[in-house]
Every structure is written in C-alpha cells, then in structure tokens.
Design a protein around this motif. Sequence first.
Motif, short mmCIF file in Angstrom:
data_model
loop_
_atom_site.label_atom_id
_atom_site.label_comp_id
_atom_site.label_asym_id
_atom_site.label_seq_id
_atom_site.Cartn_x
_atom_site.Cartn_y
_atom_site.Cartn_z
N ASP A 23 0.88 -1.17 0.00
CA ASP A 23 0.00 0.00 0.00
C ASP A 23 0.92 1.22 0.00
O ASP A 23 2.14 1.07 -0.05
N GLU A 24 0.36 2.41 0.07
CA GLU A 24 1.19 3.62 -0.01
C GLU A 24 2.27 3.66 1.07
O GLU A 24 3.37 4.15 0.84
N ASP A 27 5.06 0.96 -0.09
CA ASP A 27 5.49 0.97 -1.49
C ASP A 27 6.81 1.72 -1.67
O ASP A 27 6.84 2.84 -2.17
#
Length: 180
Positions: A23-24, A27
């Motif tokens: 996910d952000e 990442d």
Amino acid sequence: MSHTSLPFQALNIAVLTVSDTRDESTDTSGGYLVSALQESGHQLTDKEIVKDDIYQMRAVISQWIASETIQVILVTGGTGFTERDSTPEALTPLFDKTVEGFGELFRQLSYSEISASTIQSRAIAGLANGTVIFCMPGSTGACKTAWQKIIQSQLDASHKPCNFVPHLSVPSANSCATRG
C-alpha cells in the motif's frame, strides 16, 4: 543526421506499482521512482497501486496511454515467475513497438548486482501512442538500477547521441528521431 542536443525538457510521468501486498505506506519502489523522477526535474502526473491482475493493469495503463498529458509510464512489480506475476502478459499487447534493448541492458547491469538470478527478471519496455512504458521488477534495488543506469538518461532530451524524447508526444523534440 544531427546529434545536436536539446535542453532538458520536463516530462509528465505516471508510476504504477503492481502488488498484491503493498500500500502507499509500504510501497518503497514506487516511492523511490516518484522521488527520482521529481529530483530529475520531471513532473509526477499520477501514481497508483494495483493488484497483480492483468485486467486491472491494462485498465490503468490504457487510460494513461490514451491521455494527452502523460509521456512516460514507470511500472514496478509483476515481472518475475511466480504464478501471480503477469505484468509482461498484461502490457505487451498494448505496445505499438517493443524496446528489446531495455530488458537486455537491465539484465546485463543486474548481473553485477544479483549474479545469475537476473535471468528471472522479465523487465520489458515499449512504446504505445507516443508514450514510453518501462516495466521493472518490484524491488527498490531493481528500480534504482533501472532509473539510474538506463531510464533517467533516456528521458533527457540533452542526452547524446539519442534518447526517447523525440518519440514521445512532446512538442519540438528532435534527437535521433531518424535512427533505425
């Protein structure tokens, strides 16, 4: 044929991370590519994370290829040999032309870093509708190798003897456009 270099020209770049788990906040590869492209003077146009699913990838990439504002797409992840790795299968059909040299050079450069394991990389690149698309492995180290040793210079209009800028939907780009 002239090899006159042009001044640097900022390009609009989109970043896609292909992952079933990131996910952000996790990442790091996509985050590295965003930082690297911005530090080089380019503009981040969009960034997304999609599951390793052929149709989700094609949907996002097709939208970006159709956009008149995006000249470059950087894709990280999905280039290995696990059952879920499907980036090459998803994106190759979208290419108007394949850039064979990208995968070849990436694996050659990676050999000094990961030895013979580099044969398990299916890094690819291609051109579609005036957009260049680079697909690299999901590791941050692989993204650094690809960006620093290949992609960064190829997205710089001042790089001689040639670069990808004249092949992109960018006005007044003319460097090696006549090379075969």
